[in-house]
Design an enzyme around this catalytic site. Sequence first.
Site, short mmCIF file in Angstrom:
data_model
loop_
_atom_site.label_atom_id
_atom_site.label_comp_id
_atom_site.label_asym_id
_atom_site.label_seq_id
_atom_site.Cartn_x
_atom_site.Cartn_y
_atom_site.Cartn_z
N CYS A 37 0.87 -1.19 0.00
CA CYS A 37 0.00 0.00 0.00
C CYS A 37 0.90 1.23 0.00
O CYS A 37 1.63 1.47 0.97
CB CYS A 37 -0.92 0.00 1.22
SG CYS A 37 -1.94 1.49 1.33
N HIS A 60 -2.02 -4.74 -10.35
CA HIS A 60 -2.74 -3.60 -10.94
C HIS A 60 -3.04 -3.87 -12.40
O HIS A 60 -2.21 -4.42 -13.13
CB HIS A 60 -1.91 -2.32 -10.82
CG HIS A 60 -1.82 -1.84 -9.42
ND1 HIS A 60 -2.73 -0.96 -8.88
CD2 HIS A 60 -0.96 -2.16 -8.43
CE1 HIS A 60 -2.42 -0.75 -7.61
NE2 HIS A 60 -1.35 -1.46 -7.31
N CYS A 83 -4.79 6.11 -4.70
CA CYS A 83 -4.13 4.81 -4.54
C CYS A 83 -2.67 5.00 -4.95
O CYS A 83 -2.39 5.29 -6.12
CB CYS A 83 -4.81 3.74 -5.40
SG CYS A 83 -4.00 2.13 -5.28
N GLY A 85 -1.39 2.30 -7.20
CA GLY A 85 -2.10 2.49 -8.46
C GLY A 85 -1.47 3.61 -9.28
O GLY A 85 -1.35 3.50 -10.51
#
Length: 276
Positions: free
Chosen positions: A75, A161, A219, A222
């Site tokens: 994360c 992803h 994100c 992301g």
Amino acid sequence: MLLRFTKMHGLGNDFMVIDLVTQHAQLNPRLIRQWSDRYTGIGFDQLLVVEPPGDPDMDFRYRIYNADGSEVEQCGNGARCFARFVLDKRLTAKTDIRVETAGGPIALIVQDDGQITVNMGPPRFVPAEIPFQAQSEAISYELAVADQILQVAAVSMGNPHCVTLVDDLNVYPVNRLGPLIERHSRFPNGVNAGFMQLIDRHSARLRVFERGVGETRACGTGACAAAVAGIRQGHLTSPVSIELPGGTLQIEWAGPGEPVMMTGPATRVFEGQIRL
Ligand SMILES: N[C@@H](CCC[C@H](N)C(=O)O)C(=O)O
């Protein structure tokens, strides 16, 4: 027993952060789902846990749980909050912090202006390492979703992803296609679905429908995956500004085999305690 926690966010991607270096708790998916509820719990996209490292060369172990209770590998926005948290709680005095995660080691660098840069390590494109089902590695793949064929990039930033280029992010059906991509059979562990609109060679807009959460305001992994996919496809040149609904991240990537560097803020919201 009362468990102390801190509520934090990185560009609106919000977290409950728990220190399990100086406290003890047994976590389970049901408890995490209960805490993540925005009406009856604390409310967050991810729970971040600070633990002592297993590897003596590392400073901490960083564990990440999505709002649905699933443990995940990485994360990015959380990594910046992790750095702010361990400094604020005086768990370290270092401003260059090495952390082990299920997605591989990362390094957190706290800048003089309070911004935090995360060395996320190199992106991975080999389908089996994402994991993604494909005959061979490619820069883009055709993915059948509902009644259409999308051209997507598949990238691992430690976590999986899928990045789709779109013309207009304001009208694109992120919340209809996001869940279908998240659980697509070609991504056996699920995937975070990113939708990117190019602005110019150094900037793009991005919305991400996160695995185990839904669409979030930002994100970090992301943003890294989108910048890397755009650079690899020849649309973008490093450094890249990725504009998310919650704010902008700066991403740098020198090319295959090189680490992705992500820079952005980390914000403390409040301190709390919860009875276990
Ligand atoms: N918000 C995160 C990513 C959190 C994990 C993700 N939902 C997954 O399931 O892999 C970020 O800032 O990177």
